[in-house]
Design an enzyme around this catalytic site. Structure first.
Site, PDB file in Angstrom:
ATOM      1  N   TYR A  65      -0.624  10.831 -10.023  1.00  0.00           N
ATOM      2  CA  TYR A  65       0.272  10.545  -8.899  1.00  0.00           C
ATOM      3  C   TYR A  65       0.838  11.825  -8.285  1.00  0.00           C
ATOM      4  O   TYR A  65       1.014  11.914  -7.068  1.00  0.00           O
ATOM      5  CB  TYR A  65       1.371   9.552  -9.315  1.00  0.00           C
ATOM      6  CG  TYR A  65       0.835   8.135  -9.276  1.00  0.00           C
ATOM      7  CD1 TYR A  65       0.696   7.466  -8.068  1.00  0.00           C
ATOM      8  CD2 TYR A  65       0.402   7.499 -10.428  1.00  0.00           C
ATOM      9  CE1 TYR A  65       0.155   6.188  -8.004  1.00  0.00           C
ATOM     10  CE2 TYR A  65      -0.145   6.222 -10.381  1.00  0.00           C
ATOM     11  CZ  TYR A  65      -0.268   5.575  -9.163  1.00  0.00           C
ATOM     12  OH  TYR A  65      -0.824   4.323  -9.099  1.00  0.00           O
ATOM     13  N   HIS A 117       2.812  -2.489  -1.567  1.00  0.00           N
ATOM     14  CA  HIS A 117       2.401  -1.894  -2.842  1.00  0.00           C
ATOM     15  C   HIS A 117       3.321  -0.757  -3.304  1.00  0.00           C
ATOM     16  O   HIS A 117       2.980  -0.027  -4.228  1.00  0.00           O
ATOM     17  CB  HIS A 117       0.940  -1.406  -2.756  1.00  0.00           C
ATOM     18  CG  HIS A 117      -0.047  -2.536  -2.748  1.00  0.00           C
ATOM     19  ND1 HIS A 117      -1.384  -2.370  -2.493  1.00  0.00           N
ATOM     20  CD2 HIS A 117       0.127  -3.866  -2.985  1.00  0.00           C
ATOM     21  CE1 HIS A 117      -1.993  -3.552  -2.552  1.00  0.00           C
ATOM     22  NE2 HIS A 117      -1.104  -4.469  -2.840  1.00  0.00           N
ATOM     23  N   CYS A 147      20.026   6.634 -14.479  1.00  0.00           N
ATOM     24  CA  CYS A 147      20.825   5.473 -14.896  1.00  0.00           C
ATOM     25  C   CYS A 147      20.774   5.256 -16.410  1.00  0.00           C
ATOM     26  O   CYS A 147      21.804   5.114 -17.065  1.00  0.00           O
ATOM     27  CB  CYS A 147      20.344   4.213 -14.167  1.00  0.00           C
ATOM     28  SG  CYS A 147      18.541   4.106 -14.061  1.00  0.00           S
ATOM     29  N   CYS A 148      19.586   5.220 -16.999  1.00  0.00           N
ATOM     30  CA  CYS A 148      19.429   4.848 -18.421  1.00  0.00           C
ATOM     31  C   CYS A 148      18.875   5.984 -19.275  1.00  0.00           C
ATOM     32  O   CYS A 148      18.662   5.814 -20.480  1.00  0.00           O
ATOM     33  CB  CYS A 148      18.461   3.671 -18.562  1.00  0.00           C
ATOM     34  SG  CYS A 148      18.866   2.260 -17.560  1.00  0.00           S
ATOM     35  N   SER A 187     -10.660  -3.051   2.924  1.00  0.00           N
ATOM     36  CA  SER A 187     -11.899  -3.688   2.472  1.00  0.00           C
ATOM     37  C   SER A 187     -11.752  -5.209   2.458  1.00  0.00           C
ATOM     38  O   SER A 187     -12.735  -5.930   2.496  1.00  0.00           O
ATOM     39  CB  SER A 187     -12.241  -3.199   1.057  1.00  0.00           C
ATOM     40  OG  SER A 187     -11.141  -3.452   0.205  1.00  0.00           O
TER      41      SER A 187
HETATM   42  P1  OAD Z   1     -10.278   0.284   0.030  1.00  0.00           P
HETATM   43  O1  OAD Z   1     -10.441   1.689  -0.424  1.00  0.00           O
HETATM   44  O2  OAD Z   1     -10.738  -0.808  -0.826  1.00  0.00           O
HETATM   45  O3  OAD Z   1     -11.043   0.113   1.416  1.00  0.00           O
HETATM   46  C1  OAD Z   1     -10.888   1.033   2.472  1.00  0.00           C
HETATM   47  C2  OAD Z   1     -11.533   0.452   3.695  1.00  0.00           C
HETATM   48  O4  OAD Z   1     -11.340   1.353   4.759  1.00  0.00           O
HETATM   49  C3  OAD Z   1     -13.049   0.243   3.577  1.00  0.00           C
HETATM   50  O5  OAD Z   1     -13.372  -1.056   4.039  1.00  0.00           O
HETATM   51  C4  OAD Z   1     -13.636   1.320   4.492  1.00  0.00           C
HETATM   52  O6  OAD Z   1     -14.845   0.895   5.115  1.00  0.00           O
HETATM   53  C5  OAD Z   1     -12.539   1.483   5.504  1.00  0.00           C
HETATM   54  N1  OAD Z   1     -12.465   2.801   6.151  1.00  0.00           N
HETATM   55  C6  OAD Z   1     -12.746   4.023   5.624  1.00  0.00           C
HETATM   56  N2  OAD Z   1     -12.477   5.000   6.503  1.00  0.00           N
HETATM   57  C7  OAD Z   1     -12.004   4.400   7.622  1.00  0.00           C
HETATM   58  C8  OAD Z   1     -11.513   4.867   8.886  1.00  0.00           C
HETATM   59  N3  OAD Z   1     -11.443   6.167   9.171  1.00  0.00           N
HETATM   60  N4  OAD Z   1     -11.093   3.949   9.787  1.00  0.00           N
HETATM   61  C9  OAD Z   1     -11.149   2.614   9.514  1.00  0.00           C
HETATM   62  N5  OAD Z   1     -11.595   2.112   8.342  1.00  0.00           N
HETATM   63  C10 OAD Z   1     -12.005   2.984   7.409  1.00  0.00           C
HETATM   64  O7  OAD Z   1      -8.760   0.094   0.416  1.00  0.00           O
HETATM   65  P2  OAD Z   1      -7.892  -1.240   0.624  1.00  0.00           P
HETATM   66  O8  OAD Z   1      -8.708  -2.377   1.093  1.00  0.00           O
HETATM   67  O9  OAD Z   1      -6.763  -0.799   1.456  1.00  0.00           O
HETATM   68  O10 OAD Z   1      -3.775  -1.691  -4.672  1.00  0.00           O
HETATM   69  O11 OAD Z   1      -7.389  -1.578  -0.817  1.00  0.00           O
HETATM   70  C11 OAD Z   1      -6.492  -0.634  -1.371  1.00  0.00           C
HETATM   71  C12 OAD Z   1      -5.768  -1.244  -2.497  1.00  0.00           C
HETATM   72  O12 OAD Z   1      -6.700  -1.339  -3.551  1.00  0.00           O
HETATM   73  C13 OAD Z   1      -4.689  -0.350  -2.964  1.00  0.00           C
HETATM   74  O13 OAD Z   1      -3.459  -0.597  -2.303  1.00  0.00           O
HETATM   75  C14 OAD Z   1      -4.667  -0.607  -4.419  1.00  0.00           C
HETATM   76  C15 OAD Z   1      -6.059  -1.063  -4.756  1.00  0.00           C
HETATM   77  O14 OAD Z   1      -6.130  -2.254  -5.466  1.00  0.00           O
HETATM   78  C16 OAD Z   1      -2.954  -1.559  -5.731  1.00  0.00           C
HETATM   79  O15 OAD Z   1      -2.838  -0.525  -6.341  1.00  0.00           O
HETATM   80  C17 OAD Z   1      -2.199  -2.792  -6.049  1.00  0.00           C
END
Ligand code: OAD
Length: 237
Positions: A65, A117, A147-148, A187
Site C-alpha cells: 500500500y 472501496h 485511539c487504542c 471490467s
Molecule cells: P479492473 O482492473 O478489473 O478493470 C479495469 C478495466 O479498465 C478493464 O476493463 C480495462 O479494459 C479498462 N481500461 C484500462 N485502461 C483504460 C483506459 N485508459 N480507459 C478506459 N478503460 C480502461 O478494475 P475494476 O473493474 O475497476 O476491489 O475492478 C477493480 C476492483 O477490483 C478494485 O476496486 C478491487 C478489485 O476487486 C477491492 O479491492 C474490493
C-alpha cells in the site's frame, strides 16, 4: 449509438449515475487490477487485497500500500477526471460511485462522490475501527492508532469485506433513480458494479460503457476508447 448520439441523449437526462473503475486512472499511470502483469513482489495483487493476507504479514501488505501511495503521489488526475468533475459541478443529481481508492476524483474536485472501496490515504484502527487521514509513503515501524494504540490497517474494503452501509444506501438510491448510467474503465467483474447496473436497468435506465475493450457491464451502448479521450467528448457542452 455513437458518441455524438450518446452525448445528446445524456444532455436530456438529469439523474445520472457514473461508476468508475481502475481504467479511469490508467492514464494517470495507476496500474489496473486485472490487467496483465499486475503482480507485486511475485504475488498476484488480487491475493494481497484480503484480510487474511494482512493478518499473515501486515508489513508486506503495508509495503504494497505504501508503494501504491507513492505511485499515486507522483501522479495526478487525468483529462477524464477533470472533465467529469467540471461537468457535474452544477448537476446536483449526478452521483459518482468509484471503486478506486487513489483519491484522484477528489483531487480533480469531484462532488457527490461515493468511494465504495475506501481510501488509500486513510488508516483504520484494527481494534475500534477509527479512521484517520495519513499521507505517509514510508513507515519505519508499522502505524499504531492514536485511539487504542493498536495496529492500523489500510482503510480499504478488501475482498470478502462489506461496503459501508451508508455508501450502499447512497449508491443504491442513485441507481434506483437514474435515467442513465455511465460506467467508465471497469471490467464489471465486481458485484458493486453489476448490482448497481442491474438496479438501474430494471428501472429502465440507459447504460453507457466507456472502456478500451468489451467489458462485462451489461450496457446498451458501448463506447470504445480511453477514459481520458472519451469522457471529455461525451460530456462536452
Ligand atoms: P479492473 O482492473 O478489473 O478493470 C479495469 C478495466 O479498465 C478493464 O476493463 C480495462 O479494459 C479498462 N481500461 C484500462 N485502461 C483504460 C483506459 N485508459 N480507459 C478506459 N478503460 C480502461 O478494475 P475494476 O473493474 O475497476 O476491489 O475492478 C477493480 C476492483 O477490483 C478494485 O476496486 C478491487 C478489485 O476487486 C477491492 O479491492 C474490493
Amino acid at each position: 449509438m455513437d458518441i455524438e448520439s450518446a452525448r445528446r441523449f445524456l444532455r436530456l437526462c438529469e439523474r445520472i449515475l457514473v461508476i468508475t473503475g481502475a481504467g479511469m486512472s490508467a492514464e494517470s499511470g495507476i496500474p489496473t487490477f486485472r490487467g496483465e502483469g499486475q503482480r507485486w513482489q511475485n504475488c498476484d495483487v488480487k491475493d494481497l487485497a484480503t484480510p487474511s493476507a494482512f493478518d499473515a504479514d501486515p508489513r508486506f501488505i503495508w509495503d504494497w500500500y505504501l508503494h501504491r501511495r507513492s505511485v499515486v503521489a507522483a501522479s495526478g488526475p487525468n483529462a477524464g477526471h477533470y472533465a467529469l468533475a467540471e461537468w457535474s459541478k452544477d448537476r446536483s443529481e449526478v452521483t459518482v460511485v468509484t471503486q478506486n481508492v487513489d483519491g484522484l476524483h477528489e483531487q480533480a474536485g469531484q462532488r457527490n462522490l461515493v468511494s465504495v472501496h475506501g481510501s488509500l490515504w486513510h488508516n483504520r484502527c484494527t481494534k475500534c475501527g477509527h479512521e484517520r487521514i495519513d499521507r505517509s509513503i514510508q513507515y519505519a515501524d508499522l502505524p499504531r492508532s492514536p485511539c487504542c494504540d493498536a495496529l492500523e490497517r489500510p482503510a480499504i474494503v478488501w475482498m470478502g469485506e462489506r461496503i459501508a452501509m451508508s455508501d450502499i444506501e447512497r449508491s443504491h438510491a442513485a441507481a434506483f433513480d437514474a435515467e442513465a448510467v455511465i460506467t467508465i474503465g471497469t471490467s464489471g467483474a465486481v458485484t458493486t458494479v453489476t448490482s448497481l447496473v442491474a438496479i438501474a436497468r430494471a428501472r429502465c435506465a440507459e447504460i453507457f460503457d466507456i472502456n478500451v475493450e468489451r467489458s462485462a457491464v451489461e450496457a446498451h451502448c458501448r463506447l470504445f476508447g480511453t477514459a481520458g479521450e472519451l469522457v471529455p467528448k461525451l460530456l462536452a457542452a
